[in-house]
Write a protein that holds these residues in place. Structure first.
Motif, PDB file in Angstrom:
ATOM      1  N   SER A  32       0.821  -1.210   0.000  1.00 28.98           N
ATOM      2  CA  SER A  32       0.000   0.000   0.000  1.00 28.98           C
ATOM      3  C   SER A  32       0.849   1.253   0.000  1.00 28.98           C
ATOM      4  CB  SER A  32      -0.926   0.004   1.218  1.00 28.98           C
ATOM      5  OG  SER A  32      -1.890  -1.031   1.092  1.00 28.98           O
ATOM      6  N   CYS A  33       1.856   1.275   0.878  1.00 28.71           N
ATOM      7  CA  CYS A  33       2.652   2.496   0.991  1.00 28.71           C
ATOM      8  C   CYS A  33       4.091   2.284   0.548  1.00 28.71           C
ATOM      9  CB  CYS A  33       2.610   3.025   2.429  1.00 28.71           C
ATOM     10  SG  CYS A  33       3.496   1.997   3.610  1.00 28.71           S
ATOM     11  N   GLN A  35       6.440   0.811   2.058  1.00 29.48           N
ATOM     12  CA  GLN A  35       7.352   0.838   3.178  1.00 29.48           C
ATOM     13  C   GLN A  35       7.840  -0.575   3.534  1.00 29.48           C
ATOM     14  OE1 GLN A  35       7.301   3.272   7.409  1.00 29.48           O
ATOM     15  NE2 GLN A  35       5.387   2.638   6.494  1.00 29.48           N
ATOM     16  N   CYS A  48       1.349   1.547   8.525  1.00 31.65           N
ATOM     17  CA  CYS A  48       0.306   2.439   8.021  1.00 31.65           C
ATOM     18  C   CYS A  48      -1.079   1.834   8.229  1.00 31.65           C
ATOM     19  CB  CYS A  48       0.530   2.749   6.541  1.00 31.65           C
ATOM     20  SG  CYS A  48       0.168   1.377   5.429  1.00 31.65           S
ATOM     21  N   SER A  50      -2.115  -1.045   6.825  1.00 37.13           N
ATOM     22  CA  SER A  50      -2.511  -1.941   5.744  1.00 37.13           C
ATOM     23  C   SER A  50      -2.075  -3.373   6.032  1.00 37.13           C
ATOM     24  CB  SER A  50      -1.871  -1.470   4.429  1.00 37.13           C
ATOM     25  OG  SER A  50      -2.077  -2.448   3.429  1.00 37.13           O
TER      26      SER A  50
END
Ligand SMILES: [Zn+2]
Length: 69
Positions: A32-33, A35, A48, A50
């Motif tokens: 999603s991010c 990371q 985050c 997710s």
């Protein structure tokens, strides 16, 4: 790993040192991010929030410390 270390350490003060290698639990890559986060024991969850994550390096070895004897 150990063999190449012995080669690299030969003739140096590290010769004869003991390699301490720890196998980490792995890391997560969040789709999603983007990371990369450390993996906890139970939760496969990004910071985050997710849950769309993948384990990326569970088999990777990490050199934790070198003990010179
Ligand atoms: Zn994330």
């Amino acid at each position: 790993m150990t063999f190449s270390f012995e080669l690299a350490a030969s003739g140096t003060p590290l010769e004869g040192a003991e390699l301490v290698i720890d196998e980490p639990r792995g890391r997560l890559h969040c789709r999603s991010c983007g990371q990369h986060v450390g993996r906890s024991d139970l939760l496969l969850l990004c910071e985050c929030g997710s849950a769309d994550v993948e384990v990326t390096s569970g088999r990777e070895l990490a050199l934790v410390s070198v003990e010179v004897t």
